[in-house]
Structure formats: structure tokens, C-alpha cells
Design a protein around this motif. Structure first.
Motif, short mmCIF file in Angstrom:
data_model
loop_
_atom_site.label_atom_id
_atom_site.label_comp_id
_atom_site.label_asym_id
_atom_site.label_seq_id
_atom_site.Cartn_x
_atom_site.Cartn_y
_atom_site.Cartn_z
N ALA A 46 4.09 7.16 11.41
CA ALA A 46 3.19 7.87 10.50
C ALA A 46 3.39 9.37 10.66
CB ALA A 46 1.74 7.50 10.78
N THR A 48 0.00 10.32 6.45
CA THR A 48 0.94 9.79 5.46
C THR A 48 1.76 8.67 6.09
OG1 THR A 48 1.12 11.95 4.40
CG2 THR A 48 2.85 10.37 3.91
N VAL A 49 1.90 7.58 5.35
CA VAL A 49 2.76 6.46 5.75
C VAL A 49 3.59 6.06 4.55
CG1 VAL A 49 1.26 5.57 7.58
CG2 VAL A 49 0.93 4.79 5.23
N SER A 50 4.69 5.37 4.82
CA SER A 50 5.56 4.96 3.72
C SER A 50 5.99 3.52 3.88
CB SER A 50 6.80 5.87 3.69
OG SER A 50 7.57 5.63 2.52
N TRP A 87 -7.89 8.26 -0.82
CA TRP A 87 -6.76 7.36 -0.58
C TRP A 87 -5.84 7.42 -1.79
CZ3 TRP A 87 -6.71 4.17 3.92
CH2 TRP A 87 -5.58 3.34 4.03
N SER A 89 4.04 0.20 -1.17
CA SER A 89 2.95 -0.23 -0.30
C SER A 89 2.79 -1.74 -0.34
CB SER A 89 1.64 0.44 -0.75
OG SER A 89 1.75 1.85 -0.66
N TRP A 106 -2.24 6.23 -3.58
CA TRP A 106 -1.08 5.35 -3.66
C TRP A 106 -0.01 6.05 -4.51
CZ3 TRP A 106 -1.85 1.23 -0.60
CH2 TRP A 106 -3.14 0.69 -0.47
N CYS A 129 -0.05 7.01 0.83
CA CYS A 129 0.95 5.95 1.00
C CYS A 129 2.10 6.23 0.04
CB CYS A 129 0.33 4.59 0.72
SG CYS A 129 -1.05 4.17 1.81
N LEU A 175 -1.99 0.44 11.00
CA LEU A 175 -2.50 1.52 10.18
C LEU A 175 -3.93 1.87 10.58
CD1 LEU A 175 -2.19 3.52 7.88
CD2 LEU A 175 -2.72 1.68 6.27
N LEU A 194 4.86 0.32 3.32
CA LEU A 194 4.11 -0.71 4.04
C LEU A 194 4.64 -2.11 3.71
CD1 LEU A 194 0.50 0.64 3.40
CD2 LEU A 194 1.87 0.96 5.46
#
Length: 232
Positions: free
Chosen positions: A33, A43-45, A119, A93, A121, A89, A75, A47
Motif C-alpha cells: 500500500a 492507496t492500493v491497486s 472511498w 479492484s 474506485w 483503489c 486492507l 485488489l
């Protein structure tokens, strides 16, 4: 409109690696992350939630159907550790749009994480349309000096660019490791999902996207290594 007002910039968490991109101080976390402490943005990529279900639905190899909960648990751990005001994200996702119809326990777990924070997306190539979940659905997001998108732009970005899509990995003496690819003005995040594969940093697509720079190797401690040293 900013995601959140600036706040004090604490020292990086244990194992994280702090660096600057386009003037923004960011932290690559051991989980894969990315943390922007000044704005409170996690931030995450990639999933790829629901991957085992999608593979089974399409007649592929049956995999243990636990990766979505494991990914959500990881997460949740990052959210508990950082207390973000916003979560971004960076696309893919869900493994496809049907996979976005999560079973109740998983949907409730995700809803609990989303409660009380912004949040976002970002659209990916696996999930190009909106899903029946809360949050905002955007093609890309611009925030301060950074632009958030799923895949790196073909041309050199006009601002600091955060993207995913490639699932970068690097071969090390200890085996393959997920990694961030830092090639200013862009940063490519590793895949956060449990059942995601990886593209070697020496692959032509990653060489074109990031001709030089550093690999920030995820693990118990994030370590930086020149990309050329890891490319065959």
C-alpha cells in the motif's frame, strides 16, 4: 476539491520507506500500500476481489475461495494502522463486474472499512463500469501535485502519476518480491490482491513505462534497489 486538509507529517511507520514524488512526501508500505500522510490518503491497486469465484464461474481451475477475505483483512489492517481520511483503489479492484457482487460477509467487511471516510474506485480494465457499492467511481483523480489512474499514461505524465495495472515484481536472491516501481514523475504500485500474478520489472512493458529508477521491494521492510540491477 482536496481529499483532506493537510495534517502533521509523522515519521514513517516501521518497515515503510519515505520518498518524495512531485513534491509530495509518500510512504511505500511493506504490504504494497502507499500512504500519503500529509493528506491522510491510503492507496492500493489491483485488489482483484473475487478472482477465485470468477475463475470457477468460467470453468477454470478451482482455487481455494479465501483470497477475497484475506485481501480484505490485509486492507483492514492497513486502514487500522494508518487511519486514513480517504482510500483510493487504483482499478481492477474486482476481477470482473460480476465479482463485485460480493457475498454478504465480504460485502459487510468492505462496508465497515468504507464507513466514515471518502472511498474512491478508479476504473480499471477488469472493472470498467460502476459497481453497486458506495464510494465514488472515477476514470482518474487529480489531487494536489498527483494524478491517480489505473495504467501509466503512454506519454510522460504532466504531474506526479500513481498507477497500478502491471503488478510489478522483481527477482531477488530471496525469490520474487512484489515491488513499487519509482521512475519520476511516476510511481507504479504492486498488486495488493492475494491471487494476483506479477510482471517482472525487466519485461518490455515495464521497461517502456519506467526506463530507469528504483524498485521499492515490499516485504517485512521496504528496500530500494536500482531497476537496472534487477533487470536481466
Amino acid at each position: 476539491m482536496t481529499l483532506a486538509p493537510p495534517r502533521p507529517d509523522p515519521a514513517p511507520a516501521s518497515g515503510a520507506l519515505a520518498f518524495k514524488l512531485a513534491g509530495a512526501r509518500l510512504e511505500a508500505r511493506p504490504s504494497g500500500a502507499l500512504w500519503w500522510p500529509e493528506r491522510g490518503v491510503l492507496t492500493v491497486s489491483d485488489l482483484h476481489l473475487g478472482k477465485s469465484e470468477r475463475i470457477a464461474r468460467r470453468g477454470g481451475t478451482l482455487l481455494p475461495p479465501y483470497e477475497t477475505l484475506e485481501t480484505l483483512d490485509r486492507l483492514a489492517g492497513e486502514i487500522a494502522a494508518t487511519g486514513p481520511r480517504a482510500v483510493v483503489c487504483l482499478g481492477d479492484s474486482f476481477d470482473d463486474l460480476e465479482a463485485a457482487a460480493l457475498p454478504s460477509p465480504q460485502a459487510e467487511r468492505l462496508a465497515a472499512m468504507m464507513a466514515g471516510r471518502r472511498w474512491i474506485w478508479i476504473e480499471g480494465n477488469h472493472d470498467p463500469g460502476p459497481v453497486a457499492l458506495g464510494g465514488e467511481h472515477l476514470a482518474e483523480l487529480r489531487e494536489g501535485p498527483l494524478v491517480f489512474r489505473h495504467a501509466a499514461a503512454e506519454a510522460c505524465p504532466e504531474a506526479g502519476e500513481l498507477s497500478g495495472h502491471f503488478h510489478p515484481k522483481a527477482r531477488t536472491r530471496g525469490g520474487a518480491r512484489r515491488c513499487f516501481v519509482l521512475s519520476p514523475p511516476r510511481l507504479i504500485l504492486p498488486a495488493f490482491g492475494r491471487y494476483t500474478g506479477g510482471l517482472d520489472v525487466g519485461a518490455p512493458a515495464l521497461r517502456r513505462a519506467a526506463p530507469g529508477g528504483l524498485a521499492l521491494l515490499a516485504g517485512a521492510r521496504v528496500l530500494a534497489a536500482p531497476l537496472e540491477r534487477l533487470r536481466g
